[in-house]
Each structure stands twice: as C-alpha cells, then as structure tokens.
Write an enzyme that holds these catalytic residues in place. Structure first.
Site, PDB file in Angstrom:
ATOM      1  N   GLY A  63       0.816  -1.209   0.000  1.00  0.00           N
ATOM      2  CA  GLY A  63       0.000   0.000   0.000  1.00  0.00           C
ATOM      3  C   GLY A  63       0.845   1.250   0.000  1.00  0.00           C
ATOM      4  N   PRO A  64       0.204   2.406  -0.211  1.00  0.00           N
ATOM      5  CG  PRO A  64      -1.455   3.990  -0.610  1.00  0.00           C
ATOM      6  CD  PRO A  64      -1.240   2.546  -0.352  1.00  0.00           C
ATOM      7  N   PRO A  65       2.623   4.933   0.923  1.00  0.00           N
ATOM      8  CG  PRO A  65       4.175   6.502   0.181  1.00  0.00           C
ATOM      9  CD  PRO A  65       3.072   5.626  -0.278  1.00  0.00           C
ATOM     10  CD  GLU A  84      -6.362  29.690  -7.476  1.00  0.00           C
ATOM     11  OE1 GLU A  84      -7.187  28.783  -7.243  1.00  0.00           O
ATOM     12  OE2 GLU A  84      -5.309  29.503  -8.113  1.00  0.00           O
ATOM     13  CG  HIS A 109      -9.918  27.212 -10.379  1.00  0.00           C
ATOM     14  ND1 HIS A 109     -10.060  26.465 -11.512  1.00  0.00           N
ATOM     15  CD2 HIS A 109      -8.592  27.479 -10.263  1.00  0.00           C
ATOM     16  CE1 HIS A 109      -8.857  26.297 -12.072  1.00  0.00           C
ATOM     17  NE2 HIS A 109      -7.954  26.916 -11.335  1.00  0.00           N
TER      18      HIS A 109
HETATM   19  P1  ADP Z   1       4.075   3.234   6.340  1.00  0.00           P
HETATM   20  O1  ADP Z   1       4.939   2.210   6.985  1.00  0.00           O
HETATM   21  O2  ADP Z   1       2.827   2.647   5.733  1.00  0.00           O
HETATM   22  O3  ADP Z   1       4.762   4.141   5.393  1.00  0.00           O
HETATM   23  P2  ADP Z   1       3.892   4.243   9.005  1.00  0.00           P
HETATM   24  O4  ADP Z   1       3.353   3.070   9.720  1.00  0.00           O
HETATM   25  O5  ADP Z   1       5.362   4.470   9.126  1.00  0.00           O
HETATM   26  O6  ADP Z   1       3.499   4.185   7.474  1.00  0.00           O
HETATM   27  O7  ADP Z   1       3.092   5.537   9.455  1.00  0.00           O
HETATM   28  C1  ADP Z   1       3.735   6.749   9.775  1.00  0.00           C
HETATM   29  C2  ADP Z   1       2.987   7.472  10.866  1.00  0.00           C
HETATM   30  O8  ADP Z   1       1.703   7.858  10.412  1.00  0.00           O
HETATM   31  C3  ADP Z   1       2.728   6.616  12.081  1.00  0.00           C
HETATM   32  O9  ADP Z   1       3.773   6.706  12.976  1.00  0.00           O
HETATM   33  C4  ADP Z   1       1.444   7.203  12.634  1.00  0.00           C
HETATM   34  O10 ADP Z   1       1.700   8.318  13.429  1.00  0.00           O
HETATM   35  C5  ADP Z   1       0.715   7.672  11.409  1.00  0.00           C
HETATM   36  N1  ADP Z   1      -0.248   6.666  10.916  1.00  0.00           N
HETATM   37  C6  ADP Z   1      -0.240   6.097   9.686  1.00  0.00           C
HETATM   38  N2  ADP Z   1      -1.286   5.264   9.532  1.00  0.00           N
HETATM   39  C7  ADP Z   1      -1.968   5.288  10.689  1.00  0.00           C
HETATM   40  C8  ADP Z   1      -3.156   4.620  11.153  1.00  0.00           C
HETATM   41  N3  ADP Z   1      -3.824   3.768  10.377  1.00  0.00           N
HETATM   42  N4  ADP Z   1      -3.581   4.890  12.403  1.00  0.00           N
HETATM   43  C9  ADP Z   1      -2.905   5.761  13.182  1.00  0.00           C
HETATM   44  N5  ADP Z   1      -1.795   6.409  12.798  1.00  0.00           N
HETATM   45  C10 ADP Z   1      -1.321   6.191  11.571  1.00  0.00           C
END
Ligand code: ADP
Length: 512
Positions: A107-109, A335, A338
C-alpha cells in the site's frame, strides 16, 4: 575510537617528519593505501549496517498495539489471523500445516504498515527488527547478501537474549531489494541479495528454536520478483489502502488524544475534508495545528488552526514569494473563476479560496469533497473539467489573455477528458483503448475541452461584477471562505434575476 586515535597519531607523525625535513611522500602514500584498504574491509564486513530494533517488553518506551492503528479494519483482521499461526505454532506443526514465513503489506506510504508490523510483533510477543530495502544496496558485490544473513542472525540472537521464542523481521521498501531479477543491467548485486533473502526464507522451519516471520512492506507489488510471492515465501499479501472517511475519523481520534481541542473543532468534518490523506498526513495535520495554536499563544487548538494545517499538509509550507501586484490580481481572478465554477457544478463545494503562495502554487481553491467517491459519471467528470478550465477563462475575461499559470489545470483537464473517452462515456461510445487512433482520441478530447470552455464562459461572463468584488476582497484579505463566497454569489444572482424580471429584454447582461 581506535580509528580517531590512529588518525591523530598519523597526523602527528607526518608533522614531525615534515618539520624534520625528511621526504614524506612514500610514507604518505603508504598511509593513504592503508586507509583505503581499511575503508573497503570495513564496508564489506557490513559493520555499517544498522539494525533498528524497537523498544520491546522490558525496555522503556511505548509499545504499539493494534488499538493504536485507526481504520484499516480488513488488513488488521487479516494480519491477526495470520499471526495466530505464529502464536499457535505447535498446533500448526501438529496438523502438518506449512509454516507461514512471510506476510507482505502492500500500500501507499504513510498508511500504517510499519505500525502494523510493530503491533504484530507486540501481539505475538516477538522480537522486532526492521531494515529497509535500500540498506542492502551497495557498490560491492556480496555485501547485500551478507547483510541479509546478518539480519536473520541478529533476529535470532536478539530473541534468544530476550528469552523470546519468535522474531519478526520487518523489511520496508521491499521492492528495492526484491525487484525482478535480471533487470538491473548486469548488476548482479541485487540478484545476489534477493537470492540470499529467498534462501533465508526457505530455510525457516516451525522447529527452529526461534521462529522467524518476515513482514515485507512495499507500495509497488508489481515490481517484485515473482519468486518472492510464491507459496512458502510471502504467502499472504495484505492490502493497506488510504483510509476511508470513517478510517480517517478513527485515526484523527487516536492522534487527537492528549491535544486540547476547542469546541468548534469537529473531527467528523475534518475527516470529510481530508479525502486522500494517509494516516501519516492526518497525524501531521493535528501536530501542525497544535504548533500553530502554540505559536498564536492559544490554550486550545481551534478550527482556524485546523483549517490552516489542512492547507499546509495539502499544499505545502507557505512560501515567502512576493508576486507583483499584477500577478497577484491575476491569481485572484484565476482562483475566483475556479471557485464560482465549483459552486455552480456542486453547490457548497468550496471550502476556501486563498492567494497565499504555498508549495508550487501561487494561490488555490480548496473544495470540500461531498463524500469519498470511487466511481464517477460522465456528468461529474465534465463538471470537474469545467472547474479546472474556469481559472484560465476567468483570466481571459478579466485581462483579455491567459498565462502559464493554467498549464497544470489543462494537463489535468485533458487527462480527465481522456478518461471519459476510455471509459466509453464520450460520443465515440465504447472504445478499445489500444486500437483508438491517436488523432481520433485527440479530436474527441479537444471536443470535450472546447465544450466545457464554452460552458464556463457562459457562466462567468454574466458574473463579471461579482468576480470583481470577490477578487478585490481576496486581494485585501488573502482568503475568502466558502460561506462568504456563496453569499456574494447568491446576492449577485438574485439581483440579476430581479433585473431580468423587472426589465424584460434589458437583462441578464448579454454575453458579448
Ligand atoms: P508506512 O509504513 O505505511 O509508510 P507508518 O506506519 O510508518 O506508514 O506511518 C507513519 C505514521 O503515520 C505513524 O507513525 C502514525 O503516526 C501515522 N499513521 C499512519 N497510519 C496510521 C493509522 N492507520 N492509524 C494511526 N496512525 C497512523
């Protein structure tokens, strides 16, 4: 430490030799060669490889649980199911079930993949070790493979030291190390590293004193070598998507804990306004809002800081650009164009219009999504195109010409028009994407864009007066909220209607 001492001693010796009038060249060359050798051996032995381990039971620091993860109910459930295989390893072995060796989170970052891996380790009472794909990529052949071996060894050793019977290895950016083999143009390093990972995974058995589970994370499953996804390796692929509205609300609630929110902040509304935000974005939004409130000397975070923080996370940091006044005027009309179109397409759509340079934009109009939407009708797509084109049309009406500021809008509008054609929603009917002649596609896109340009012109031309008023206000106040815009627009439209009713034939102002 030893290194620094030796370096100091070497430099000292060099100075003594120099001041003694001796020929130092041979000595210096020798020292240089020795240093280079040292560097190579050092990097090859993998000593610079850092294994990051999270605080574990017994260590200080917070532990992540599944309750700390908002939304993502389906991935959480799938992961928990898989983890029961690890927790009940003995029963699994007794039934002759193939052990689970790897889970892939795709999944996305910022969607919480790392959080999930940590929570998984916590749930299964395992040691957690994490590494990122890019840490395995080195110039020297063999180093990556060696690091993979080290990672697995470290995981086992750490588990033994802490008296745990299982370990979880989290491999972030798996696509960097696990890309398709043979694609790196003669670069065998990646291939060796990936092979080593496969060897390590294949060697995992349920009878190991320390059971190891590998959790991979990637946002590009399509780039992975198919060998990684074969049964017995990354058996389970768990999709972790951007959170939906409910998920966003859940995540906001989690991160709002411990933050003093004023009564005018409605998290459900914030969740609605943040379509497309990841968990990481939402966390950052609340954090930014808290910082803004602190800077403003407030006791609580109010809706104003939340609004500003949404803009910041969406569009980037405010920039210190000082556009010329004529440029600013152009941005304001653009703007407002838009915004008026957005209101006509979907009343209530506009959240705010601003002329503050942020990120790459000089100004922007933010819309409130009606609801999370995954399917669009032709009418909705046409509406979106109209909104995109309205900036340029407004510039044309106010200044008689357009500017480079609309290039991005046009690109998006053309992409939407292409989507209409490919989805079989244009005059061409259902088409085969690959068999459509480029000039036919081009003509149809042009036809759609021309039609929408004409529609927007017919909307904006008779509203020139209210455009002037809104642009003036925007330049003065830098920001016009959706409610203000709607009120002005309604007043202008009512006046035009009254004029039309009062003096038939004289109004509405005829489009020139
Ligand atoms: P990924 O590994 O998917 O890139 P992370 O787990 O490192 O994402 O998420 C980065 C930060 O974003 C976490 O430390 C948290 O603070 C926040 N976060 C991301 N997704 C969630 C979620 N589903 N619930 C709560 N916090 C989240």
């Amino acid at each position: 430490m030893l290194k620094e001492l030796l370096a100091g001693a070497g430099a000292g010796l060099l100075i003594v030799l120099l001041t003694g009038g001796l020929d130092v060249m041979p000595v210096a060359m020798l020292a240089l060669l020795a240093g280079l050798f040292w560097f190579l051996v050092d990097s090859r032995s993998g000593r610079r490889f850092e294994v990051v381990s999270s605080p574990q039971p017994g260590a200080a620091g917070p532990r992540v649980t599944f309750d700390d993860i908002g939304g993502q109910e389906v991935p959480k459930r799938e992961l928990l199911e898989a983890l029961d295989f690890v927790r009940e390893a003995d029963r699994v072995a007794a039934m002759g079930i193939r052990p689970l060796r790897g889970i892939l989170l795709a999944g996305p970052p910022g969607t919480g993949k790392t959080l999930m891996a940590k929570a998984a380790a916590n749930y299964a009472d395992s040691v957690f070790i994490s590494a990122s794909g890019s840490q395995f990529v080195e110039m020297y052949a063999g180093v990556g493979a060696q690091r993979v071996r080290r990672l697995f060894r470290d995981a086992r050793e750490q588990a033994k030291r802490l008296g745990k019977s299982s370990a979880m290895i989290f491999l972030d950016e798996l696509e960097v190390l696990g890309g398709r083999r043979g694609q790196h143009g003669g670069h065998v390093e990646y291939d060796q590293t990936l092979n080593q990972l496969l060897v390590e995974m294949d060697g995992l058995t349920p009878h190991d004193p320390v059971r190891v589970l590998v959790i991979g994370a990637t946002n590009r499953v399509d780039l992975l070598d198919p060998a990684l996804l074969r049964p017995g390796r990354f058996d389970r692929v768990v999709h972790v998507d951007l959170p939906d509205r409910e998920g966003r609300l859940h995540i906001l609630r989690i991160h709002a804990k411990g933050k003093p929110l004023a009564v005018d902040v409605d998290l459900a509304e914030v969740a609605r306004d943040t379509f497309g935000f990841s968990g990481a974005h939402l966390e950052s939004l609340l954090n930014e809002a808290a910082i803004l409130a602190m800077r403003a000397g407030k006791e609580q975070i109010t809706a104003q800081e939340i609004r500003e923080a949404i803009d910041k996370v969406m569009m980037g940091e405010k920039r210190d650009l000082k556009p010329r006044l004529d440029e600013l005027r152009r941005v304001a009309y653009h703007e407002i164009g838009h915004a008026i179109a957005a209101e006509l397409v979907r009343p209530g759509a506009v959240a705010a219009v601003t002329v503050t340079p942020r990120g790459r934009a000089l100004g922007y109009m933010r819309q409130t999504p009606a609801d999370d939407q995954y399917l669009y009708t032709a009418e909705e797509l046409h509406g979106q195109i109209a909104v995109l084109l309205a900036g340029a049309v407004a510039e044309e009406i106010a200044f008689g010409n357009r500017s480079t500021g609309s290039a991005g809008d046009f690109e998006q509008a053309a992409a939407l028009a292409e989507r209409i054609v490919h989805a079989g929603l244009s005059r061409l009917g259902i088409v085969h994407k690959d068999r459509l002649a480029p000039n036919v596609l081009h003509d149809e896109i042009q036809h759609i864009l021309d039609g929408e340009t004409a529609r927007v012109r017919a909307w904006l031309k008779p509203r020139r007066a209210v455009m002037d008023e809104l642009a003036r206000r925007l330049l003065e106040e830098e920001r016009v909220d959706g409610d203000v815009l709607r009120m002005q627009l309604a007043m202008a439209d009512a006046a035009a209607a009254a004029a039309a009713a009062g003096a038939p034939g004289a109004a509405p102002p005829a489009p020139a």
